[in-house]
Design a protein around this motif. Structure first.
Motif, mmCIF file in Angstrom:
data_model
loop_
_atom_site.group_PDB
_atom_site.id
_atom_site.type_symbol
_atom_site.label_atom_id
_atom_site.label_comp_id
_atom_site.label_asym_id
_atom_site.label_seq_id
_atom_site.Cartn_x
_atom_site.Cartn_y
_atom_site.Cartn_z
ATOM 1 N N LEU A 1 -11.270 -9.354 -22.640
ATOM 2 C CA LEU A 1 -11.472 -8.670 -21.359
ATOM 3 C C LEU A 1 -10.195 -8.464 -20.704
ATOM 4 C CD1 LEU A 1 -14.567 -10.693 -20.064
ATOM 5 C CD2 LEU A 1 -14.913 -8.323 -20.881
ATOM 6 N N ALA A 2 -10.343 -7.179 -19.802
ATOM 7 C CA ALA A 2 -8.971 -7.022 -18.964
ATOM 8 C C ALA A 2 -8.553 -7.869 -18.175
ATOM 9 C CB ALA A 2 -9.382 -5.602 -18.404
ATOM 10 N N GLN A 3 -7.434 -8.154 -18.408
ATOM 11 C CA GLN A 3 -6.774 -9.333 -17.337
ATOM 12 C C GLN A 3 -5.674 -8.431 -16.636
ATOM 13 O OE1 GLN A 3 -7.799 -12.294 -17.345
ATOM 14 N NE2 GLN A 3 -9.090 -12.142 -19.193
ATOM 15 N N PRO A 4 -5.709 -8.972 -15.211
ATOM 16 C CA PRO A 4 -4.752 -8.334 -14.574
ATOM 17 C C PRO A 4 -3.158 -8.513 -14.700
ATOM 18 C CG PRO A 4 -5.997 -9.362 -12.976
ATOM 19 C CD PRO A 4 -6.638 -9.680 -14.499
ATOM 20 N N GLU A 5 -2.279 -7.573 -15.084
ATOM 21 C CA GLU A 5 -0.948 -7.810 -15.497
ATOM 22 C C GLU A 5 -0.131 -7.705 -14.226
ATOM 23 O OE1 GLU A 5 -0.213 -4.438 -18.389
ATOM 24 O OE2 GLU A 5 -1.949 -5.153 -19.253
ATOM 25 N N ILE A 6 -0.520 -7.619 -12.976
ATOM 26 C CA ILE A 6 0.078 -7.507 -11.827
ATOM 27 C C ILE A 6 -0.271 -8.764 -10.674
ATOM 28 C CG2 ILE A 6 0.625 -6.095 -9.730
ATOM 29 C CD1 ILE A 6 0.371 -3.715 -12.639
ATOM 30 N N THR A 7 0.410 -9.260 -10.039
ATOM 31 C CA THR A 7 0.177 -10.092 -9.239
ATOM 32 C C THR A 7 -0.089 -9.380 -7.694
ATOM 33 O OG1 THR A 7 1.228 -11.922 -10.140
ATOM 34 C CG2 THR A 7 0.854 -12.284 -7.806
ATOM 35 N N GLU A 8 -1.152 -9.378 -7.197
ATOM 36 C CA GLU A 8 -1.208 -8.668 -5.807
ATOM 37 C C GLU A 8 -0.263 -9.230 -4.712
ATOM 38 O OE1 GLU A 8 -5.173 -8.931 -4.293
ATOM 39 O OE2 GLU A 8 -5.818 -7.144 -5.238
ATOM 40 N N SER A 9 0.225 -8.099 -4.014
ATOM 41 C CA SER A 9 1.196 -8.658 -2.860
ATOM 42 C C SER A 9 1.244 -7.430 -2.018
ATOM 43 C CB SER A 9 2.490 -8.817 -3.250
ATOM 44 O OG SER A 9 3.088 -7.493 -4.189
ATOM 45 N N VAL A 10 1.745 -7.733 -0.625
ATOM 46 C CA VAL A 10 1.820 -6.752 0.436
ATOM 47 C C VAL A 10 3.244 -6.615 0.746
ATOM 48 C CG1 VAL A 10 1.567 -6.048 2.703
ATOM 49 C CG2 VAL A 10 -0.252 -7.372 1.348
ATOM 50 N N ILE A 11 3.707 -5.430 0.304
ATOM 51 C CA ILE A 11 5.337 -5.264 0.403
ATOM 52 C C ILE A 11 5.577 -4.139 1.419
ATOM 53 C CG2 ILE A 11 7.260 -4.236 -0.901
ATOM 54 C CD1 ILE A 11 5.978 -5.358 -3.425
ATOM 55 N N PRO A 12 6.731 -4.183 2.441
ATOM 56 C CA PRO A 12 6.914 -3.200 2.973
ATOM 57 C C PRO A 12 7.499 -2.040 2.424
ATOM 58 C CG PRO A 12 8.315 -5.202 3.559
ATOM 59 C CD PRO A 12 7.552 -5.447 2.153
ATOM 60 N N TYR A 13 6.888 -0.656 3.080
ATOM 61 C CA TYR A 13 7.078 0.542 2.175
ATOM 62 C C TYR A 13 8.533 0.877 1.952
ATOM 63 C CZ TYR A 13 7.342 5.647 1.972
ATOM 64 O OH TYR A 13 7.736 6.966 1.576
ATOM 65 N N GLY A 14 9.313 0.448 2.858
ATOM 66 C CA GLY A 14 10.722 0.653 2.399
ATOM 67 C C GLY A 14 11.422 -0.082 1.320
ATOM 68 N N LYS A 15 10.629 -1.254 0.852
ATOM 69 C CA LYS A 15 11.041 -2.068 -0.425
ATOM 70 C C LYS A 15 10.533 -1.281 -1.768
ATOM 71 C CE LYS A 15 13.028 -5.704 1.797
ATOM 72 N NZ LYS A 15 13.985 -6.456 1.854
ATOM 73 N N LEU A 16 9.759 -0.515 -1.542
ATOM 74 C CA LEU A 16 9.105 0.113 -2.749
ATOM 75 C C LEU A 16 9.899 1.091 -3.531
ATOM 76 C CD1 LEU A 16 5.697 1.112 -1.169
ATOM 77 C CD2 LEU A 16 6.199 -1.076 -2.928
ATOM 78 N N ASP A 17 9.847 1.063 -4.759
ATOM 79 C CA ASP A 17 10.540 2.239 -5.643
ATOM 80 C C ASP A 17 10.492 3.718 -5.166
ATOM 81 O OD1 ASP A 17 11.725 2.243 -8.549
ATOM 82 O OD2 ASP A 17 10.545 4.220 -8.113
#
Ligand SMILES: [Zn+2]
Length: 167
Positions: free
Chosen positions: A8-24
């Motif tokens: 079964l599909a397993q998440p590959e990403i840990t959920e988090s809240v990141i400030p917009y400015g730190k995003l790619d």
């Protein structure tokens, strides 16, 4: 028996809240595209506007969509499905990232159950990161987010764990 669960599909990403400015920058671009297309939302019944954008793996091309409501309600199309349907109909079936923007005070707006299954269809065996941000109407389309705006960084396998899939 545990091996049956592994399929079964397993998440590959840990959920988090990141400030917009730190995003790619590519994620920022995707969120801005979702903000801009939200302004096209056809939502005379709910007045709840949603914008979505998905980036195709081929050419890094962005496809956008807004919600399109209908007087009969059930024909309504959500922003996420509009964006993906546009992409699929142009020959793009694999996506590296998705974004959803809408606004309700004090809460992130997360894709509905139907859209989760719809997005999941095109994930195959690889999780798709989904970025969710609040869209404030008073912002300019040229700069819709501030660097400290919170963005929920999640993924389709987080949003729809152990999902239905047949191939
Ligand atoms: Zn939906």
């Amino acid at each position: 028996m545990a091996h049956l669960l592994k399929g079964l599909a397993q998440p590959e990403i840990t959920e988090s809240v990141i400030p917009y400015g730190k995003l790619d920058a590519t994620v920022q671009e995707l969120l801005c595209a979702a903000y801009v297309v939200r302004q096209c939302a056809y939502a005379p019944y709910s007045n709840f506007k949603v914008g979505s954008a998905f980036r195709a793996k081929i050419n890094n091309q962005i496809f956008t969509g807004c919600n399109v409501e209908n007087a009969a309600f059930t024909p309504t199309a959500c922003a996420e499905r509009t964006a993906l349907t546009k992409a699929i109909s142009e020959g793009y079936q694999q996506f590296s990232t998705g974004a959803v923007v809408a606004y309700k005070p004090e809460v992130f707006i997360s894709p509905c159950g139907v859209c989760r299954q719809f997005i999941r269809e095109f994930a195959g065996n690889t999780d798709i990161p989904i970025y969710i941000a609040q869209a404030l109407d008073e912002r300019s389309p040229e700069e819709p987010f501030n660097s400290d705006d919170p963005v929920l960084c999640t993924s389709i396998f987080n949003l729809l764990p152990k999902s239905f899939h047949t191939y």
